[in-house]
Enzyme design. Structure first.
Site, PDB file in Angstrom:
ATOM      1  N   TYR A   4     -65.279  38.641  12.737  1.00 44.97           N
ATOM      2  CA  TYR A   4     -66.668  39.008  12.340  1.00 44.97           C
ATOM      3  C   TYR A   4     -66.666  39.279  10.832  1.00 44.97           C
ATOM      4  O   TYR A   4     -67.573  40.115  10.279  1.00 44.97           O
ATOM      5  CB  TYR A   4     -66.905  40.419  12.950  1.00 44.97           C
ATOM      6  CG  TYR A   4     -67.276  40.369  14.322  1.00 44.97           C
ATOM      7  CD1 TYR A   4     -68.895  39.682  14.665  1.00 44.97           C
ATOM      8  CD2 TYR A   4     -66.935  40.826  15.463  1.00 44.97           C
ATOM      9  CE1 TYR A   4     -69.404  39.704  15.831  1.00 44.97           C
ATOM     10  CE2 TYR A   4     -67.325  40.913  16.937  1.00 44.97           C
ATOM     11  CZ  TYR A   4     -68.708  40.012  16.942  1.00 44.97           C
ATOM     12  OH  TYR A   4     -69.196  39.914  18.124  1.00 44.97           O
ATOM     13  N   GLU A  28     -65.917  29.502  14.857  1.00 51.52           N
ATOM     14  CA  GLU A  28     -65.668  30.485  15.935  1.00 51.52           C
ATOM     15  C   GLU A  28     -64.888  29.657  16.810  1.00 51.52           C
ATOM     16  O   GLU A  28     -64.073  30.264  17.434  1.00 51.52           O
ATOM     17  CB  GLU A  28     -67.032  31.173  16.260  1.00 51.52           C
ATOM     18  CG  GLU A  28     -67.845  32.221  15.405  1.00 51.52           C
ATOM     19  CD  GLU A  28     -68.992  32.618  16.006  1.00 51.52           C
ATOM     20  OE1 GLU A  28     -69.440  32.366  17.126  1.00 51.52           O
ATOM     21  OE2 GLU A  28     -69.574  33.426  15.302  1.00 51.52           O
ATOM     22  N   ASN A  54     -72.941  45.350  23.659  1.00 50.25           N
ATOM     23  CA  ASN A  54     -73.861  44.523  24.257  1.00 50.25           C
ATOM     24  C   ASN A  54     -73.480  43.469  24.873  1.00 50.25           C
ATOM     25  O   ASN A  54     -74.069  42.337  25.156  1.00 50.25           O
ATOM     26  CB  ASN A  54     -74.848  44.098  23.166  1.00 50.25           C
ATOM     27  CG  ASN A  54     -74.360  43.521  22.037  1.00 50.25           C
ATOM     28  OD1 ASN A  54     -73.272  43.115  22.173  1.00 50.25           O
ATOM     29  ND2 ASN A  54     -75.020  43.026  21.026  1.00 50.25           N
ATOM     30  N   LYS A  91     -67.482  40.529  25.979  1.00 51.30           N
ATOM     31  CA  LYS A  91     -66.835  41.777  25.165  1.00 51.30           C
ATOM     32  C   LYS A  91     -66.044  42.629  26.108  1.00 51.30           C
ATOM     33  O   LYS A  91     -66.284  42.997  27.356  1.00 51.30           O
ATOM     34  CB  LYS A  91     -68.127  42.354  24.214  1.00 51.30           C
ATOM     35  CG  LYS A  91     -68.776  41.465  23.443  1.00 51.30           C
ATOM     36  CD  LYS A  91     -69.558  42.106  22.494  1.00 51.30           C
ATOM     37  CE  LYS A  91     -70.082  41.174  21.455  1.00 51.30           C
ATOM     38  NZ  LYS A  91     -71.419  41.702  20.539  1.00 51.30           N
ATOM     39  N   HIS A 104     -71.187  37.933  23.055  1.00 53.48           N
ATOM     40  CA  HIS A 104     -71.295  37.307  21.794  1.00 53.48           C
ATOM     41  C   HIS A 104     -71.722  35.680  21.962  1.00 53.48           C
ATOM     42  O   HIS A 104     -71.179  35.136  22.911  1.00 53.48           O
ATOM     43  CB  HIS A 104     -69.981  37.206  20.992  1.00 53.48           C
ATOM     44  CG  HIS A 104     -70.261  36.366  19.584  1.00 53.48           C
ATOM     45  ND1 HIS A 104     -70.838  36.827  18.610  1.00 53.48           N
ATOM     46  CD2 HIS A 104     -69.954  35.077  19.573  1.00 53.48           C
ATOM     47  CE1 HIS A 104     -70.632  35.868  17.805  1.00 53.48           C
ATOM     48  NE2 HIS A 104     -70.089  34.822  18.202  1.00 53.48           N
TER      49      HIS A 104
HETATM   50  P1  ADP Z   1     -75.830  38.954  17.932  1.00 51.90           P
HETATM   51  O1  ADP Z   1     -74.529  39.276  18.353  1.00 51.90           O
HETATM   52  O2  ADP Z   1     -76.957  39.252  18.655  1.00 51.90           O
HETATM   53  O3  ADP Z   1     -75.635  37.832  16.882  1.00 51.90           O
HETATM   54  P2  ADP Z   1     -75.470  40.216  14.980  1.00 51.90           P
HETATM   55  O4  ADP Z   1     -74.730  39.048  14.563  1.00 51.90           O
HETATM   56  O5  ADP Z   1     -76.499  40.568  14.213  1.00 51.90           O
HETATM   57  O6  ADP Z   1     -75.970  40.107  16.620  1.00 51.90           O
HETATM   58  O7  ADP Z   1     -74.503  41.522  15.281  1.00 51.90           O
HETATM   59  C1  ADP Z   1     -72.986  41.615  15.669  1.00 51.90           C
HETATM   60  C2  ADP Z   1     -72.711  42.256  16.530  1.00 51.90           C
HETATM   61  O8  ADP Z   1     -72.777  43.386  15.877  1.00 51.90           O
HETATM   62  C3  ADP Z   1     -73.871  42.497  17.832  1.00 51.90           C
HETATM   63  O9  ADP Z   1     -73.590  41.787  18.949  1.00 51.90           O
HETATM   64  C4  ADP Z   1     -73.335  44.002  18.156  1.00 51.90           C
HETATM   65  O10 ADP Z   1     -72.245  44.197  18.716  1.00 51.90           O
HETATM   66  C5  ADP Z   1     -73.055  44.614  16.841  1.00 51.90           C
HETATM   67  N1  ADP Z   1     -74.181  45.099  16.030  1.00 51.90           N
HETATM   68  C6  ADP Z   1     -75.245  44.568  15.388  1.00 51.90           C
HETATM   69  N2  ADP Z   1     -76.193  45.329  15.015  1.00 51.90           N
HETATM   70  C7  ADP Z   1     -75.771  46.718  15.092  1.00 51.90           C
HETATM   71  C8  ADP Z   1     -76.246  47.964  15.026  1.00 51.90           C
HETATM   72  N3  ADP Z   1     -77.361  48.240  14.330  1.00 51.90           N
HETATM   73  N4  ADP Z   1     -75.344  48.939  15.132  1.00 51.90           N
HETATM   74  C9  ADP Z   1     -73.948  48.806  15.912  1.00 51.90           C
HETATM   75  N5  ADP Z   1     -73.635  47.754  15.937  1.00 51.90           N
HETATM   76  C10 ADP Z   1     -74.306  46.559  15.845  1.00 51.90           C
HETATM   77 MG    MG Z   2     -74.395  37.027  15.556  1.00 60.17          MG
END
Ligand code: ADP
Ligand code: MG
Length: 137
Positions: free
Chosen positions: A49, A126, A112, A9, A115
């Protein structure tokens, strides 16, 4: 053999840790089958997304994902989807296990660093969002 989509990211690209992250994938036995650096528009991030469009963080997430370049990869290997998720660590770095990418590099639950596809169905969607079949080698 399984394939999954990985994204470094904008926060990870800015920190200049592309090589360190890819090295972790390679050391765990995954291989890079396709790779490119791209700067997503807000619309392209929204399309990627789309499953999260009802979530409260959708707008902020897609703003973040389009703030700078990302590195998009297809990773290939045995159990690539779950292996990648394991190497990444939990979504919130505060909950991520020691030695995971998110534990070591992520700033927040949103920023974070990486992805990874979460199922064979999402991996198929994807991968095809970014790569033609002829670009995956
Ligand atoms: P992952 O990437 O671990 O699969 P998710 O699919 O639940 O997580 O969410 C997609 C992305 O959205 C996350 O990687 C993160 O960048 C963002 N995200 C998820 N939860 C939150 C939150 N509570 N607040 C802000 N951003 C979030
Ligand atoms: Mg996810």
């Amino acid at each position: 053999m399984e394939r999954t989509l990985s994204i470094i990211k904008p926060d990870g690209v800015k920190k200049n840790v592309i090589g360190q992250i890819i090295s972790r994938f390679e050391k765990s036995g995954l291989r890079v089958a396709a790779m490119k650096k791209v700067w997503l528009s807000k619309k392209e991030a929204e399309g990627f997304y789309i499953v999260h469009k009802e979530r409260p963080f959708y707008s902020s997430l897609t703003e973040f994902m389009s703030e700078g370049p990302v590195v998009v990869m297809v990773l290939e290997g045995e159990n690539a989807i779950s292996k990648n998720r394991e190497i990444m660590g939990a979504t919130n770095p505060a909950n991520a296990a020691e030695g995971t990418i998110r534990k070591d590099f992520a700033e927040s639950v949103e920023r974070n660093t990486v992805h990874g596809s979460d199922s064979p169905e999402s991996a198929a969607f994807e991968i095809s969002y970014f790569f033609a079949a002829t670009e995956i080698l």
